[in-house]
Design an enzyme around this catalytic site. Structure first.
Site, mmCIF file in Angstrom:
data_model
loop_
_atom_site.group_PDB
_atom_site.id
_atom_site.type_symbol
_atom_site.label_atom_id
_atom_site.label_comp_id
_atom_site.label_asym_id
_atom_site.label_seq_id
_atom_site.Cartn_x
_atom_site.Cartn_y
_atom_site.Cartn_z
ATOM 1 C CG LEU A 11 32.169 40.625 47.505
ATOM 2 C CD1 LEU A 11 31.181 41.588 48.162
ATOM 3 C CD2 LEU A 11 31.464 39.350 47.076
ATOM 4 C CE LYS A 178 23.277 38.436 45.541
ATOM 5 N NZ LYS A 178 24.719 38.405 45.556
ATOM 6 C CG ASN A 245 26.989 48.348 44.111
ATOM 7 O OD1 ASN A 245 28.062 48.935 44.205
ATOM 8 N ND2 ASN A 245 26.892 47.073 43.848
ATOM 9 C CB SER A 248 29.571 42.654 40.097
ATOM 10 O OG SER A 248 28.516 41.734 39.927
HETATM 11 N N1 LIG Z 1 30.985 43.924 43.415
HETATM 12 C C1 LIG Z 1 29.879 43.678 44.124
HETATM 13 O O1 LIG Z 1 29.228 44.608 44.642
HETATM 14 C C2 LIG Z 1 29.417 42.264 44.331
HETATM 15 C C3 LIG Z 1 29.991 41.186 43.659
HETATM 16 N N2 LIG Z 1 29.534 39.913 43.871
HETATM 17 C C4 LIG Z 1 30.137 38.766 43.192
HETATM 18 O O2 LIG Z 1 31.469 38.599 43.698
HETATM 19 C C5 LIG Z 1 32.328 38.066 42.689
HETATM 20 C C6 LIG Z 1 33.466 39.059 42.466
HETATM 21 O O3 LIG Z 1 32.912 40.259 41.927
HETATM 22 P P1 LIG Z 1 33.747 41.618 41.893
HETATM 23 O O4 LIG Z 1 34.472 41.785 43.156
HETATM 24 O O5 LIG Z 1 32.821 42.676 41.455
HETATM 25 O O6 LIG Z 1 34.769 41.259 40.702
HETATM 26 P P2 LIG Z 1 36.214 41.883 40.421
HETATM 27 O O7 LIG Z 1 36.520 41.568 39.001
HETATM 28 O O8 LIG Z 1 36.234 43.289 40.893
HETATM 29 O O9 LIG Z 1 37.160 41.038 41.397
HETATM 30 C C7 LIG Z 1 37.718 39.788 41.112
HETATM 31 C C8 LIG Z 1 39.217 39.977 41.168
HETATM 32 O O10 LIG Z 1 39.866 38.703 41.229
HETATM 33 C C9 LIG Z 1 41.028 38.808 40.424
HETATM 34 N N3 LIG Z 1 41.512 37.467 40.080
HETATM 35 C C10 LIG Z 1 40.923 36.536 39.293
HETATM 36 N N4 LIG Z 1 41.707 35.429 39.231
HETATM 37 C C11 LIG Z 1 42.795 35.690 39.986
HETATM 38 C C12 LIG Z 1 43.972 34.933 40.297
HETATM 39 N N5 LIG Z 1 44.161 33.697 39.822
HETATM 40 N N6 LIG Z 1 44.913 35.498 41.097
HETATM 41 C C13 LIG Z 1 44.714 36.754 41.577
HETATM 42 N N7 LIG Z 1 43.625 37.519 41.337
HETATM 43 C C14 LIG Z 1 42.674 36.980 40.533
HETATM 44 C C15 LIG Z 1 40.558 39.601 39.221
HETATM 45 O O11 LIG Z 1 41.622 40.105 38.461
HETATM 46 P P3 LIG Z 1 41.464 40.126 36.824
HETATM 47 O O12 LIG Z 1 40.189 40.831 36.519
HETATM 48 O O13 LIG Z 1 42.701 40.844 36.401
HETATM 49 O O14 LIG Z 1 41.421 38.680 36.396
HETATM 50 C C16 LIG Z 1 39.775 40.706 39.939
HETATM 51 O O15 LIG Z 1 40.636 41.724 40.363
HETATM 52 C C17 LIG Z 1 31.446 37.881 41.445
HETATM 53 O O16 LIG Z 1 30.925 36.576 41.392
HETATM 54 C C18 LIG Z 1 30.315 38.907 41.676
HETATM 55 O O17 LIG Z 1 29.155 38.582 40.965
HETATM 56 C C19 LIG Z 1 28.562 39.639 44.800
HETATM 57 C C20 LIG Z 1 27.970 40.667 45.502
HETATM 58 C C21 LIG Z 1 28.322 42.056 45.296
HETATM 59 C C1 LIG Z 2 24.129 42.530 45.533
HETATM 60 C C2 LIG Z 2 24.435 43.028 44.138
HETATM 61 C C3 LIG Z 2 23.175 43.108 43.317
HETATM 62 C C4 LIG Z 2 24.980 44.393 44.378
HETATM 63 O O1 LIG Z 2 25.075 45.175 43.254
HETATM 64 C C5 LIG Z 2 25.344 42.061 43.452
HETATM 65 O O2 LIG Z 2 25.315 40.890 43.777
HETATM 66 C C6 LIG Z 2 26.224 42.417 42.312
HETATM 67 O O3 LIG Z 2 26.416 43.583 41.999
HETATM 68 O O4 LIG Z 2 26.752 41.477 41.704
#
Ligand SMILES: NC(=O)C1=CN([C@@H]2O[C@H](COP(=O)(O)OP(=O)(O)OC[C@H]3O[C@@H](n4cnc5c(N)ncnc54)[C@H](OP(=O)(O)O)[C@@H]3O)[C@@H](O)[C@H]2O)C=CC1
Ligand SMILES: CC(C)(CO)C(=O)C(=O)O
Length: 302
Positions: A11, A178, A245, A248
């Site tokens: 994200l 959410k 999708n 996550s």
């Molecule tokens: N992916 C999606 O479609 C969606 C996600 N979300 C929410 O967004 C948030 C992120 O999800 P997502 O992107 O999937 O997760 P990811 O694990 O893909 O991304 C988080 C990233 O942050 C990194 N990270 C954590 N701590 C540090 C630090 N101190 N310094 C540098 N990098 C760091 C992690 O690395 P490492 O794993 O090595 O610690 C990882 O690469 C979650 O709460 C999720 O529920 C919300 C909507 C949609």
């Molecule tokens: C919006 C949604 C449901 C998308 O997959 C999400 O929040 C997640 O994957 O954590």
């Protein structure tokens, strides 16, 4: 605006990439993704098709910006807050799923902490490349509700970058809605190993709907007006918009990583217990994910 995106995984890379079309963005993430972005820039594919060259670093200490957008997993929020506290920001905004992230950030940070939700779907395909698997929206506002200039400014910054954005004065309710979406979609897709679209029909649909309904009942116990039907409709709307999708949590299960179950389904179970309410679907989803984590992930519970 100068914007730091802390947690450039799926994200964070999508949101950071979109913001970088209009703003000076620094991504804080891990190698090899950060190294690839520094070397060749960030490609945003799927529902978008463009490349940008944001700054990128693995060291989030001592940064300064107008806004810090937090996109680490819920269990990394405390560490993210402590690292961000070594820098200087006018405001911070959580776009994370799960409950409690804003409070954890506010414990470390001096600046206002905004609440946010994101229904964009994102998957980090390879270092330097993120795929948008579904266009959704970002909703943001003061974490306790109401209005604030910093929320309006953040909303404008997101909007001018082409991110569908609503600045809301009812974030507590939006966070519960959410939570209902994630309680329904994330654990169900992770355990059934299906994409979000599989919840639109088929056998897992009722599981997601029941988990969302239970969440709405617990929200009402907490004084938040969220109807059962509203919660179920929200699940369907998001599952449709992000049909392709891999949620996550399903991404976490595929990568043998710790999940956010504690901040999502287990949070619902804990709040229900305080109100003497039973939430059997959320409890079952929690227990199955915990069982999977115990057998698979090295240190799932700190
Ligand atoms: N992916 C999606 O479609 C969606 C996600 N979300 C929410 O967004 C948030 C992120 O999800 P997502 O992107 O999937 O997760 P990811 O694990 O893909 O991304 C988080 C990233 O942050 C990194 N990270 C954590 N701590 C540090 C630090 N101190 N310094 C540098 N990098 C760091 C992690 O690395 P490492 O794993 O090595 O610690 C990882 O690469 C979650 O709460 C999720 O529920 C919300 C909507 C949609
Ligand atoms: C919006 C949604 C449901 C998308 O997959 C999400 O929040 C997640 O994957 O954590």
């Amino acid at each position: 605006m100068d914007i730091v995106v802390f947690g450039a995984g799926s994200l964070g890379s999508l949101v950071g990439g979109l913001l970088a079309r209009e703003h000076a963005v620094t991504l804080v993430g891990r190698d090899p993704h950060v190294a690839a972005v520094r070397e060749s820039g960030l490609r945003v594919g799927g529902r978008f098709d463009f490349a940008v060259r944001p700054d990128a670093t693995t060291d989030g200490t001592g940064l300064a910006a107008d806004l810090a957008v937090v996109t680490v997993k819920a269990f990394d929020t405390e560490a993210a807050g402590e690292t961000l506290a070594t820098g200087a920001f006018d405001a911070a905004l959580s776009l994370q799923n799960g409950m409690g992230n804003e409070e954890v950030l506010a414990d470390s940070l001096d600046c206002p902490v905004l609440a946010g939700t994101a229904t964009y779907g994102a998957v980090l395909r390879e270092p330097g490349e993120v795929e948008c698997t579904g266009r959704g929206e970002v909703v943001l506002g003061p974490r306790g509700g109401g209005t604030a200039d910093v929320a309006d400014a953040a909303g404008r910054a997101f909007g001018t970058a082409g991110i569908e954005t609503t600045v809301a004065d009812d974030m507590p309710r939006r966070l519960w809605e959410k939570l209902a979406v994630n309680a329904g979609i994330n654990a169900t897709t992770a355990l059934a190993r299906v994409e979000n679209g599989a919840l639109l029909d088929g056998p897992a649909r009722d599981v997601a709907a029941d988990a969302a309904r239970e969440t709405a009942r617990v929200a009402r116990d907490q004084g938040v007006e969220l109807g059962d039907d509203e919660a179920v409709n929200a699940v369907e709307r998001v599952a449709e918009a992000t049909a392709a999708n891999t949620s996550s949590m399903y991404q976490d299960v595929l990568a043998d990583r710790r999940t956010e179950v504690e901040a999502i389904n287990e949070y619902v179970v804990a709040r229900a217990r305080e109100a003497d309410r039973t939430v059997p679907v959320n409890r079952t989803l929690t227990n199955l994910l915990r069982a999977w984590e115990n057998g698979t992930v090295e240190h799932p519970q700190e």
